[in-house]
Motif scaffolding. Structure first.
Motif, PDB file in Angstrom:
ATOM      1  N   ILE A   1      16.140 -48.580 -24.280  1.00  9.62           N
ATOM      2  CA  ILE A   1      14.906 -48.073 -23.899  1.00  9.62           C
ATOM      3  C   ILE A   1      14.489 -48.569 -22.642  1.00  9.62           C
ATOM      4  O   ILE A   1      14.442 -47.805 -21.742  1.00  9.62           O
ATOM      5  CB  ILE A   1      13.762 -47.905 -24.873  1.00  9.62           C
ATOM      6  CG1 ILE A   1      14.190 -46.915 -26.074  1.00  9.62           C
ATOM      7  CG2 ILE A   1      12.796 -47.227 -24.341  1.00  9.62           C
ATOM      8  CD1 ILE A   1      13.109 -47.134 -27.244  1.00  9.62           C
ATOM      9  N   LEU A   2      14.435 -49.921 -22.521  1.00 14.60           N
ATOM     10  CA  LEU A   2      14.118 -50.357 -21.366  1.00 14.60           C
ATOM     11  C   LEU A   2      15.117 -50.172 -19.979  1.00 14.60           C
ATOM     12  O   LEU A   2      14.794 -50.177 -19.054  1.00 14.60           O
ATOM     13  CB  LEU A   2      13.734 -51.894 -21.327  1.00 14.60           C
ATOM     14  CG  LEU A   2      12.518 -52.236 -22.544  1.00 14.60           C
ATOM     15  CD1 LEU A   2      12.347 -53.552 -22.685  1.00 14.60           C
ATOM     16  CD2 LEU A   2      11.235 -51.706 -21.859  1.00 14.60           C
ATOM     17  N   SER A   3      16.221 -50.295 -20.644  1.00 14.48           N
ATOM     18  CA  SER A   3      17.477 -50.018 -19.565  1.00 14.48           C
ATOM     19  C   SER A   3      17.484 -48.565 -19.051  1.00 14.48           C
ATOM     20  O   SER A   3      17.600 -48.406 -17.915  1.00 14.48           O
ATOM     21  CB  SER A   3      19.038 -50.453 -20.440  1.00 14.48           C
ATOM     22  OG  SER A   3      19.850 -49.930 -19.248  1.00 14.48           O
ATOM     23  N   THR A   4      17.020 -47.725 -20.035  1.00 14.34           N
ATOM     24  CA  THR A   4      16.990 -46.236 -19.334  1.00 14.34           C
ATOM     25  C   THR A   4      15.960 -46.017 -18.589  1.00 14.34           C
ATOM     26  O   THR A   4      15.825 -45.326 -17.562  1.00 14.34           O
ATOM     27  CB  THR A   4      16.799 -45.355 -20.807  1.00 14.34           C
ATOM     28  OG1 THR A   4      17.943 -45.570 -21.506  1.00 14.34           O
ATOM     29  CG2 THR A   4      16.758 -43.825 -20.279  1.00 14.34           C
ATOM     30  N   LEU A   5      14.678 -46.790 -18.860  1.00 14.22           N
ATOM     31  CA  LEU A   5      13.383 -46.562 -17.901  1.00 14.22           C
ATOM     32  C   LEU A   5      13.821 -47.105 -16.677  1.00 14.22           C
ATOM     33  O   LEU A   5      13.346 -46.692 -15.584  1.00 14.22           O
ATOM     34  CB  LEU A   5      12.418 -47.455 -18.597  1.00 14.22           C
ATOM     35  CG  LEU A   5      12.013 -46.501 -20.078  1.00 14.22           C
ATOM     36  CD1 LEU A   5      10.516 -47.205 -20.454  1.00 14.22           C
ATOM     37  CD2 LEU A   5      11.335 -44.772 -19.568  1.00 14.22           C
TER      38      LEU A   5
ATOM     39  N   TYR B   1      14.027 -42.924 -31.343  1.00 15.68           N
ATOM     40  CA  TYR B   1      14.045 -43.418 -29.960  1.00 15.68           C
ATOM     41  C   TYR B   1      13.070 -43.018 -28.808  1.00 15.68           C
ATOM     42  O   TYR B   1      12.681 -43.501 -28.124  1.00 15.68           O
ATOM     43  CB  TYR B   1      15.506 -43.168 -29.776  1.00 15.68           C
ATOM     44  CG  TYR B   1      15.884 -43.506 -28.489  1.00 15.68           C
ATOM     45  CD1 TYR B   1      16.411 -44.753 -28.011  1.00 15.68           C
ATOM     46  CD2 TYR B   1      15.952 -42.793 -27.041  1.00 15.68           C
ATOM     47  CE1 TYR B   1      17.092 -45.011 -26.927  1.00 15.68           C
ATOM     48  CE2 TYR B   1      16.310 -43.114 -25.943  1.00 15.68           C
ATOM     49  CZ  TYR B   1      16.899 -44.149 -25.876  1.00 15.68           C
ATOM     50  OH  TYR B   1      17.082 -44.732 -24.439  1.00 15.68           O
ATOM     51  N   PHE B   2      12.964 -41.481 -29.120  1.00 15.36           N
ATOM     52  CA  PHE B   2      12.428 -41.057 -28.028  1.00 15.36           C
ATOM     53  C   PHE B   2      10.627 -41.145 -28.297  1.00 15.36           C
ATOM     54  O   PHE B   2      10.024 -41.135 -27.378  1.00 15.36           O
ATOM     55  CB  PHE B   2      12.395 -39.228 -28.034  1.00 15.36           C
ATOM     56  CG  PHE B   2      13.903 -38.773 -27.572  1.00 15.36           C
ATOM     57  CD1 PHE B   2      13.562 -38.697 -26.074  1.00 15.36           C
ATOM     58  CD2 PHE B   2      15.039 -38.990 -27.991  1.00 15.36           C
ATOM     59  CE1 PHE B   2      14.890 -38.287 -25.330  1.00 15.36           C
ATOM     60  CE2 PHE B   2      15.937 -38.459 -27.480  1.00 15.36           C
ATOM     61  CZ  PHE B   2      16.193 -38.063 -26.088  1.00 15.36           C
TER      62      PHE B   2
ATOM     63  N   PHE C   1       6.054 -43.910 -26.407  1.00 18.22           N
ATOM     64  CA  PHE C   1       4.770 -44.826 -26.633  1.00 18.22           C
ATOM     65  C   PHE C   1       5.003 -46.025 -25.360  1.00 18.22           C
ATOM     66  O   PHE C   1       3.910 -46.476 -25.123  1.00 18.22           O
ATOM     67  CB  PHE C   1       5.124 -45.428 -28.143  1.00 18.22           C
ATOM     68  CG  PHE C   1       4.179 -46.492 -28.464  1.00 18.22           C
ATOM     69  CD1 PHE C   1       2.914 -45.980 -28.949  1.00 18.22           C
ATOM     70  CD2 PHE C   1       4.194 -47.941 -28.279  1.00 18.22           C
ATOM     71  CE1 PHE C   1       2.184 -46.874 -29.100  1.00 18.22           C
ATOM     72  CE2 PHE C   1       3.285 -48.835 -28.584  1.00 18.22           C
ATOM     73  CZ  PHE C   1       1.965 -48.338 -29.136  1.00 18.22           C
ATOM     74  N   LEU C   2       6.135 -46.535 -25.230  1.00 19.29           N
ATOM     75  CA  LEU C   2       5.973 -47.822 -23.972  1.00 19.29           C
ATOM     76  C   LEU C   2       5.391 -47.076 -22.936  1.00 19.29           C
ATOM     77  O   LEU C   2       4.761 -47.746 -22.133  1.00 19.29           O
ATOM     78  CB  LEU C   2       7.443 -48.012 -23.884  1.00 19.29           C
ATOM     79  CG  LEU C   2       8.103 -49.077 -25.032  1.00 19.29           C
ATOM     80  CD1 LEU C   2       9.539 -49.065 -24.686  1.00 19.29           C
ATOM     81  CD2 LEU C   2       7.220 -50.355 -25.226  1.00 19.29           C
ATOM     82  N   ILE C   3       6.000 -45.897 -22.254  1.00 19.47           N
ATOM     83  CA  ILE C   3       5.232 -45.137 -21.091  1.00 19.47           C
ATOM     84  C   ILE C   3       3.886 -45.118 -21.270  1.00 19.47           C
ATOM     85  O   ILE C   3       3.207 -45.416 -20.247  1.00 19.47           O
ATOM     86  CB  ILE C   3       6.204 -44.024 -20.830  1.00 19.47           C
ATOM     87  CG1 ILE C   3       7.607 -44.322 -20.488  1.00 19.47           C
ATOM     88  CG2 ILE C   3       5.511 -43.350 -19.450  1.00 19.47           C
ATOM     89  CD1 ILE C   3       8.315 -42.986 -20.393  1.00 19.47           C
ATOM     90  N   VAL C   4       3.393 -44.362 -22.340  1.00 21.13           N
ATOM     91  CA  VAL C   4       1.825 -44.285 -22.390  1.00 21.13           C
ATOM     92  C   VAL C   4       1.213 -45.705 -22.491  1.00 21.13           C
ATOM     93  O   VAL C   4       0.116 -45.862 -21.772  1.00 21.13           O
ATOM     94  CB  VAL C   4       1.850 -43.228 -23.518  1.00 21.13           C
ATOM     95  CG1 VAL C   4       0.312 -43.414 -23.973  1.00 21.13           C
ATOM     96  CG2 VAL C   4       2.295 -41.953 -23.468  1.00 21.13           C
TER      97      VAL C   4
END
Length: 410
Positions: A6-10, A335-336, A341-344
């Motif tokens: 997830i962090l890699s995608t962001l 996953y989504f 949740f991380l972005i928010v």
């Protein structure tokens, strides 16, 4: 185990993720402050007056006949009004009622020494003196308005004056605490610069005609002084369902007794209408603030949904590969949701700092109180819930991608 991908995608989508984070941050900052302003306005319009508001109606009468004995006219008017069907009681007051805007106030001190201190510093601040609203009225005012005596008694008939200043007064609990914070106010003698006024009663609440600030809005005193002016406000008490009928009959009765008077149609109204008129701007502001907050949350939800849909469309083949190597629909869905949740969460952390900065600006230029800390976790919960709901549809579509997508070139 999903955090690393997830962090890699962001990191590969820095611009998009940053824009969404900033959107959430600004939404958090604005919505927290807007919610606080709405709550403050709601608290303001909900302030109790201390009266039986749903039972009161008022009529303002102004005599145009010169040389008329005003107090005799008031007595005749009240006698006729009390005889109307449905009227439980009626009184006359000189100035106004709470939230009626027309105010008369007078500096009052707990002692002559306090007045001397106020004169020395040229201010009542810190002297112990106050400037309460001054109400007057004919006998029966306390019962007609529905004020609750918490100490002492009502005025005696012999204490009412027609001219000059009364020697006794009834004050509110708030004024009693401000004038005599360390002792019992009942029986004390206030000083107004000319006379000593003995406190014979204390009522629970009696709001000012004009609100100032919460600390002094209940600083009021009642004098046993009969109105003697050509303009007088008649206050009628009746059952809530009878108020409109009583008002119509009362206006006709007053004109029949003495046609040489003016009755303003705008001042023939129930007390509920007086209150609604006073808070009309506040109610409008609450509606505007509420609509703006909902609009901002809706735009944020659209941004989250749009981004999630875009990423699902981009990652269909990747999702298919994950499904082909054993990922379940629940794995894809989580996953989504975790990514959102991380972005928010990043946006909320930044938004809390912006919320404080915005509140400090509002405090400086608009005298808004400090934002209570509990608004921040409430705002965070709202945005987390909004984010999860907004991403749910795209996440479900992503979870529904079949493994066969991995074998296609799209």
């Amino acid at each position: 185990m999903q955090m690393r991908p997830i962090l890699s995608t962001l990191r590969r989508h820095k611009l998009t993720a940053t824009l969404l984070t900033l959107q959430v941050a600004f939404t958090c900052a604005i919505v927290c402050n807007v919610a606080f302003m709405i709550a403050s306005r709601v608290q303001r319009i909900s302030v109790p007056t201390g009266m039986a508001e749903d039972k009161l109606a008022v009529i303002q009468s102004t005599s145009i006949e010169k040389g008329e004995n005003q107090q005799a006219q008031h007595a005749a008017d009240l006698a006729a009004l009390r005889g109307l069907p449905g009227v439980q009681s009626a009184v006359a007051v000189s100035y106004s009622l709470p939230l009626d805007q027309s105010e008369s106030s007078r500096g009052t001190c707990p002692s002559k020494q306090a007045l001397d201190r106020a004169e020395q510093i040229n201010s009542i601040e810190g002297s112990g003196c106050m400037q309460p609203t001054q109400y007057d009225g004919t006998p029966g005012l306390i019962n007609t308005l529905g004020l609750r005596l918490v100490a002492g008694r009502d005025f005696r008939p012999d204490e009412y004056v027609s001219t000059g200043k009364p020697t006794v007064a009834i004050i509110t609990r708030a004024l009693a605490q401000h004038l005599y914070p360390d002792k019992q106010a009942l029986g004390q003698s206030m000083y107004d610069g000319d006379n000593y006024i003995r406190i014979v009663g204390v009522v629970d609440r009696f709001l000012r005609p004009n609100l100032r600030k919460p600390g002094v809005d209940d600083d009021s005193m009642i004098w046993p002084q009969r109105p003697d002016g050509s303009s007088v406000l008649y206050v009628l008490r009746s059952a809530p369902k009878d108020r409109q009928r009583v008002l119509k009959a009362a206006a006709a009765t007053l004109l029949k007794i003495n046609p040489n008077r003016l009755i303003d149609p705008g001042r023939v109204q129930t007390y509920t209408q007086i209150r609604a008129k006073y808070f009309q701007r506040d109610i409008t502001m609450i509606s505007l603030l509420f609509a703006s907050a909902l609009g901002l949350l809706f735009v944020s939800a659209l941004g989250i949904t749009g981004l999630a849909n875009f990423w699902v469309q981009q990652r269909r083949r990747t999702i298919g590969i994950r499904r082909a190597i054993g990922a379940t629909r629940g794995n894809i869905l989580r996953y989504f949701q975790t990514e959102n949740f991380l972005i928010v969460s990043f946006g909320i952390v930044l938004g809390m700092l912006l919320a404080f900065a915005l509140n400090l600006t509002l405090m400086k230029f608009y005298e808004l109180p400090r934002l209570p800390l509990y608004y921040l976790p409430i705002g965070a919960l709202v945005l987390w819930l909004l984010g999860q709901l907004a991403v749910l549809g795209p996440a479900l579509r992503a979870a529904a991608v079949p493994p066969v997508i991995a074998t296609r070139g799209v």
